[in-house]
Design an enzyme around this catalytic site. Structure first.
Site, PDB file in Angstrom:
ATOM      1  N   PRO A   1       0.832  -1.193   0.000  1.00 30.63           N
ATOM      2  CA  PRO A   1       0.000   0.000   0.000  1.00 30.63           C
ATOM      3  C   PRO A   1       0.874   1.254   0.000  1.00 30.63           C
ATOM      4  O   PRO A   1       1.631   1.493   0.926  1.00 30.63           O
ATOM      5  CB  PRO A   1      -0.811  -0.104   1.305  1.00 30.63           C
ATOM      6  CG  PRO A   1      -0.430  -1.407   1.917  1.00 30.63           C
ATOM      7  CD  PRO A   1       0.861  -1.818   1.329  1.00 30.63           C
ATOM      8  N   GLU A   2       0.761   2.028  -1.065  1.00 29.72           N
ATOM      9  CA  GLU A   2       1.444   3.306  -1.168  1.00 29.72           C
ATOM     10  C   GLU A   2       0.388   4.395  -0.987  1.00 29.72           C
ATOM     11  O   GLU A   2      -0.740   4.098  -0.607  1.00 29.72           O
ATOM     12  CB  GLU A   2       2.155   3.396  -2.526  1.00 29.72           C
ATOM     13  CG  GLU A   2       3.051   2.175  -2.782  1.00 29.72           C
ATOM     14  CD  GLU A   2       3.749   2.177  -4.128  1.00 29.72           C
ATOM     15  OE1 GLU A   2       3.995   3.266  -4.667  1.00 29.72           O
ATOM     16  OE2 GLU A   2       4.039   1.085  -4.652  1.00 29.72           O
TER      17      GLU A   2
END
Length: 280
Positions: free
Chosen positions: A2-3
DNA sequence: AAGAATGTTACATG
DNA sequence: ACATGTAACATTCT
């Protein structure tokens, strides 16, 4: 995994799920190391009885603001996920923290690789002090980026991944931004031309906004992929230009995309569009 | 079917 | 200052 766009998607979904205003009835920690700031026991006692005042994102952190001015910050690292289920459901094997709410639902933290961490603090400034600028916010101008790039003589890709330099980029969006700006990942940060800096600034914002627009990037079907609250998949994978597209044609010039290692991380580039010149 | 690779980050070592 | 290596862990890929 998850960015920024994925974390933003989760935060948006948490807000849509009507979690603000809910009070925590009880907390159960099933994998102690998830709690970074105290013992699981102390953590459960401190969070029980608190009401959630707001849910926001900063960098890749999810910030739950509590009614006593403390903040629960969650970093999902590689495989962290949130799930919302009825409190009477028994926990599944990778649900490491279970937060029981006052409306019959439980917010559950699921993390197959167990790298994610919970930080409970009353000193938000200290927690966030080492993060670089938010790339989608106003203060992140071309000038600010240019000044920061000039401070270092580092390879541009590892620098983009360094959260102190700019917050929120990870391997996917760093590769996408560099391809968009036609910059080789090994270029030295202080060697970029004014034109390249402008292109990079615009590319970072473009790829991140697109990621948010499509609710994040979900690449495969496996457990360790990105899923938002309720198991929703992101739609951005179809819009990636180079990431995990080794040997497929560059969308600009049809050259085969190659995979190289830069700073121990895989990088996907078009060897024709992203040239490493002698001065770099 | 064993061994390698994986989207993150903190820390340790030259 | 910077690059490199390692570790945290489980699953998926080759």
């Amino acid at each position: 995994m998850p960015e920024l766009p994925e974390v933003q998607t989760i935060v948006d979904d948490l807000n849509r799920a009507d979690l603000v205003g809910r009070t925590v009835i009880a907390v159960k920690v099933r994998w102690a190391k998830t709690i970074a700031t105290s013992s699981p026991d102390a953590f459960c006692k401190q969070v029980a009885g608190r009401t959630i005042v707001s849910i926001q994102r900063r960098a890749k952190l999810i910030l739950f603001e509590l009614d006593n001015n403390w903040v629960l910050a969650v970093h999902l690292r590689m495989t962290g996920r949130f799930q919302l289920e009825r409190s009477n459901m028994s926990p599944t094997p990778h649900q490491h923290v279970i937060i029981r709410l006052d409306d019959g639902r439980s917010l559950r933290y699921n993390d197959t690789r167990k790298f994610g961490r919970f930080y409970l603090t009353d000193d938000k400034n200290n927690l966030l002090s080492n993060y670089g600028p938010e790339p989608l916010e106003k203060p992140f101008t071309v000038t600010v980026l240019a000044r920061r790039l000039a401070r270092y003589h580092r390879q541009i890709k590892p620098l983009l991944l360094d959260q102190r330099f700019v917050a929120g980029l990870g391997n996917i969006y760093a590769d996408e931004a560099l391809w968009t700006a036609r910059i080789h990942p090994m270029r030295r940060s202080d060697s970029l031309s004014e034109k390249e800096i402008k292109a990079l600034h615009s590319a970072i914002r473009k790829v991140l906004r697109q990621g948010v627009q499509y609710a994040g990037t979900t690449l495969g079907r496996g457990q360790s992929n990105f899923y938002s609250l309720g198991g929703t998949r992101g739609g951005n994978a179809n819009h990636l230009k180079v990431f995990r597209r080794t040997n497929l044609p560059c969308p600009r010039c049809q050259t085969s995309i190659s995979r190289i290692i830069v700073g121990q991380r895989s990088s996907h580039i078009c060897g024709n569009c992203q040239i490493l010149n002698a001065r770099a």
